[in-house]
Design a protein around this motif. Structure first.
Motif, PDB file in Angstrom:
ATOM      1  N   LEU A  68      20.412 -21.965 -21.953  1.00 12.00           N
ATOM      2  CA  LEU A  68      21.164 -22.345 -23.153  1.00 12.00           C
ATOM      3  C   LEU A  68      20.974 -23.808 -23.540  1.00 12.00           C
ATOM      4  CD1 LEU A  68      24.402 -20.263 -22.571  1.00 12.00           C
ATOM      5  CD2 LEU A  68      22.698 -19.932 -24.367  1.00 12.00           C
ATOM      6  N   GLU A  69      20.166 -24.535 -22.818  1.00  8.26           N
ATOM      7  CA  GLU A  69      19.754 -25.857 -23.283  1.00  8.26           C
ATOM      8  C   GLU A  69      18.769 -25.737 -24.446  1.00  8.26           C
ATOM      9  OE1 GLU A  69      18.216 -27.763 -19.826  1.00  8.26           O
ATOM     10  OE2 GLU A  69      20.200 -28.186 -18.962  1.00  8.26           O
ATOM     11  N   ARG A  70      18.144 -24.561 -24.604  1.00  6.22           N
ATOM     12  CA  ARG A  70      17.172 -24.334 -25.681  1.00  6.22           C
ATOM     13  C   ARG A  70      17.762 -23.578 -26.872  1.00  6.22           C
ATOM     14  NH1 ARG A  70      13.124 -21.056 -24.766  1.00  6.22           N
ATOM     15  NH2 ARG A  70      13.853 -20.049 -22.861  1.00  6.22           N
ATOM     16  N   PHE A  71      18.926 -22.965 -26.672  1.00  2.62           N
ATOM     17  CA  PHE A  71      19.529 -22.134 -27.711  1.00  2.62           C
ATOM     18  C   PHE A  71      21.011 -22.473 -27.852  1.00  2.62           C
ATOM     19  CE2 PHE A  71      16.098 -19.563 -25.818  1.00  2.62           C
ATOM     20  CZ  PHE A  71      15.337 -19.282 -26.944  1.00  2.62           C
ATOM     21  N   ASP A  72      21.555 -22.166 -29.024  1.00  3.45           N
ATOM     22  CA  ASP A  72      23.006 -22.294 -29.192  1.00  3.45           C
ATOM     23  C   ASP A  72      23.726 -21.195 -28.433  1.00  3.45           C
ATOM     24  OD1 ASP A  72      23.055 -24.551 -30.986  1.00  3.45           O
ATOM     25  OD2 ASP A  72      22.280 -23.217 -32.541  1.00  3.45           O
ATOM     26  N   VAL A  73      23.175 -19.971 -28.511  1.00  2.00           N
ATOM     27  CA  VAL A  73      23.801 -18.816 -27.860  1.00  2.00           C
ATOM     28  C   VAL A  73      22.716 -17.849 -27.400  1.00  2.00           C
ATOM     29  CG1 VAL A  73      25.995 -18.879 -29.126  1.00  2.00           C
ATOM     30  CG2 VAL A  73      24.055 -17.626 -30.098  1.00  2.00           C
ATOM     31  N   LEU A  74      23.087 -17.006 -26.462  1.00  5.22           N
ATOM     32  CA  LEU A  74      22.302 -15.837 -26.074  1.00  5.22           C
ATOM     33  C   LEU A  74      22.943 -14.627 -26.732  1.00  5.22           C
ATOM     34  CD1 LEU A  74      20.187 -14.313 -24.314  1.00  5.22           C
ATOM     35  CD2 LEU A  74      21.906 -14.299 -22.481  1.00  5.22           C
ATOM     36  N   ALA A  75      22.147 -13.828 -27.448  1.00  3.58           N
ATOM     37  CA  ALA A  75      22.654 -12.648 -28.151  1.00  3.58           C
ATOM     38  C   ALA A  75      22.157 -11.377 -27.475  1.00  3.58           C
ATOM     39  CB  ALA A  75      22.212 -12.669 -29.612  1.00  3.58           C
ATOM     40  N   PHE A  76      23.053 -10.404 -27.333  1.00  5.23           N
ATOM     41  CA  PHE A  76      22.689  -9.113 -26.751  1.00  5.23           C
ATOM     42  C   PHE A  76      23.788  -8.117 -27.118  1.00  5.23           C
ATOM     43  CE2 PHE A  76      24.724 -11.898 -23.692  1.00  5.23           C
ATOM     44  CZ  PHE A  76      25.662 -11.134 -23.019  1.00  5.23           C
ATOM     45  N   PRO A  77      23.627  -6.848 -26.827  1.00  5.74           N
ATOM     46  CA  PRO A  77      24.638  -5.871 -27.231  1.00  5.74           C
ATOM     47  C   PRO A  77      25.975  -6.097 -26.520  1.00  5.74           C
ATOM     48  CG  PRO A  77      22.561  -4.777 -26.698  1.00  5.74           C
ATOM     49  CD  PRO A  77      22.439  -6.201 -26.229  1.00  5.74           C
ATOM     50  N   VAL A  78      27.024  -5.601 -27.140  1.00  2.00           N
ATOM     51  CA  VAL A  78      28.313  -5.471 -26.455  1.00  2.00           C
ATOM     52  C   VAL A  78      28.312  -4.180 -25.650  1.00  2.00           C
ATOM     53  CG1 VAL A  78      30.815  -5.337 -26.704  1.00  2.00           C
ATOM     54  CG2 VAL A  78      29.471  -6.704 -28.311  1.00  2.00           C
ATOM     55  N   MET A  79      27.902  -3.113 -26.310  1.00  2.00           N
ATOM     56  CA  MET A  79      27.821  -1.795 -25.686  1.00  2.00           C
ATOM     57  C   MET A  79      26.468  -1.174 -25.994  1.00  2.00           C
ATOM     58  SD  MET A  79      30.677  -1.552 -24.178  1.00  2.00           S
ATOM     59  CE  MET A  79      30.551   0.164 -23.644  1.00  2.00           C
TER      60      MET A  79
END
Length: 482
Positions: free
Chosen positions: A381-392
């Motif tokens: 996360l030093e390279r991105f604002d957030v990590l995105a992935f599914p909830v379900m």
């Protein structure tokens, strides 16, 4: 928002507004707290027969609490998070004085506490009016909100389906416009799963950001309380109301100097997202859900954001999470009196048994594994604002089904296995948020999960606002649909 079905809303006009709009009206005197409360109670009476979300309304207590607002305003009205008389829901795992609190268990079906949980007391001091308790599975153990005291909570987008859990009552109370903000808690996605299935926002904050764990496990960071809302800005407002140090919680942390709401209102569109649609092969995803999330990421790029398919290394995530979870259950409900445990459902008994069977080496490995996972994701996360992935990875199932038998043809062995996307935030202590990303062809909402940096709720909420704008959100409340 992509694929959004036609919906209706026949509740009071006030109930269709955002929490931020209603709080602004309350602060200006354009509406009174009594008017807002009666609108909430009217909507609860209107939709509860269909969804069973606010299982214990407390109208008399709420009306009495209106008389305390002037004194509370004198002390807190100038502070971030002042709610000015806005009604909220409280999950039925959390005591509110004078209101039946059951933990979803027959052992406590008639229990009325004398004392209010410190977090809820803080919210009341900051202008919240508790209007009712929301449904939960027994002791919060389950991804489907049903119990032997109140029965199931139904998904407002299709009442034949489940609402997720364990904060299912909270999510549905928001999606149907019964309340503007609703309190929840999370150990295995309990703020995130029901938010995804109901088309609302659920934020699992950093441990200590919004109160702490049960007093008996005051140093635990696995189970946390947090805010749920219909918009990212409303979620930030609610987190501001929850935030702040209190020595009653050993892990409590100070509120930030800049309110979370300010971070949302200033959110830039050039968000940087690392996108891991199956967390590097860690969890299975239904192709229809993957298609919706892929479309959401394209929309973010079209709005000026940067999306890169990437995932941090996640060594030992599954065994580390399962060990920490088992320890939690054995140490809390597993220490209840025998006459209470006699009522436990089989899956709760199974959790406790797993905790009691842990070896010392498994516990040691989990502590080392947690540290390694934290460092891996922190560096990512030093390279991105957030990590995105599914909830379900799977759509909501029938309301009678405790957990799905398979995901994309892969068998599911127990009710924790289908919640694999929830593990990472719990193990690392990093904040995570669930938000609507679009709809399946059958009109059911799909949730996107965003994971933020250490104590990075401000950056997480700002990123979520950028995504919300890119997707044409937020969603408004709906009437329950057959």
């Amino acid at each position: 928002m992509q694929g959004a079905p036609q919906t209706s809303f026949t509740g009071p006009e006030l109930c269709a507004k955002s929490a931020l709009e209603v709080v602004t009206l309350l602060k200006s005197g354009a509406v009174s707290p009594a008017e807002v409360l009666e609108a909430s109670l009217q909507r609860i009476a209107q939709v509860e027969p269909a969804v069973n979300a606010v299982v214990t309304p407390c109208a008399a207590r709420a009306r009495n609490a209106l008389g305390l607002l002037p004194g509370r305003a004198a002390k807190n009205a100038s502070q971030p998070g002042w709610l000015a008389g806005l009604p909220i829901g409280v999950k039925d795992l959390t005591p509110v004085s004078g209101v039946r609190t059951t933990w979803g268990s027959l052992a406590f079906k008639d229990f009325v506490p004398q004392h209010t949980d410190p977090l809820i007391a803080r919210l009341e001091e900051r202008g919240a009016i508790v209007v009712g308790k929301t449904n939960t599975p027994e002791f919060g153990a389950g991804g489907n909100t049903t119990n032997a005291v109140f029965g199931p909570t139904r998904n407002p987008w299709n009442v034949a389906l489940n609402a997720g859990g364990s904060s299912g009552g909270a999510a549905v109370s928001l999606a149907t416009g019964e309340v503007w903000l609703s309190h929840g808690s999370d150990l295995a996605g309990s703020l995130r799963t029901p938010a995804a299935y109901s088309g609302v926002i659920g934020l699992r904050p950093s441990p200590g950001r919004a109160g702490g764990a049960n007093e008996a496990l005051g140093f635990s960071i696995e189970g946390v309380q947090g805010p749920m809302a219909r918009t990212v800005a409303d979620c930030a407002l609610f987190l501001d109301a929850m935030a702040g140090f209190d020595p009653v919680w050993p892990v409590s942390i100070e509120a930030p100097r800049t309110p979370f709401l300010d971070a949302v209102l200033r959110a830039p569109q050039d968000v940087r997202i690392g996108y891991a649609p199956d967390l590097g092969g860690f969890a299975f995803v239904d192709p229809a859900i993957r298609a919706v999330l892929d479309g959401a990421m394209r929309a973010v790029e079209g709005a000026g954001g940067t999306v890169e398919i990437d995932c941090p290394d996640l060594p030992g995530l599954a065994p580390t999470y399962r060990t920490l979870r088992a320890m939690f259950w054995a140490a809390l409900p597993g220490r209840a009196p025998a006459e209470v445990q006699a009522f436990y459902k089989p899956t709760l008994r199974q959790n406790i048994a797993q905790g009691r069977a842990l070896s010392a080496d498994a516990i040691h490995d989990a502590q080392r594994g947690r540290a390694a996972l934290y460092q891996s994701v922190r560096r990512f996360l030093e390279r991105f604002d957030v990590l995105a992935f599914p909830v379900m990875g799977v759509p909501a199932g029938p309301v009678e089904q405790e957990f799905p038998p398979e995901i994309d043809g892969q068998p599911i062995t127990d009710y924790v296995e289908w919640l694999r996307f929830s593990y990472l935030s719990v193990v690392t202590g990093l904040p995570a948020l669930s938000m609507p990303a679009g709809f399946l062809p059958d009109g059911m909402p799909v949730g996107l999960q965003l994971l933020g940096p250490p104590r990075g709720e401000a950056r997480l909420l700002a990123a979520a606002r950028a995504v919300e704008l890119a997707l044409g959100g937020p969603l408004g409340p709906i009437d329950p649909r057959d």
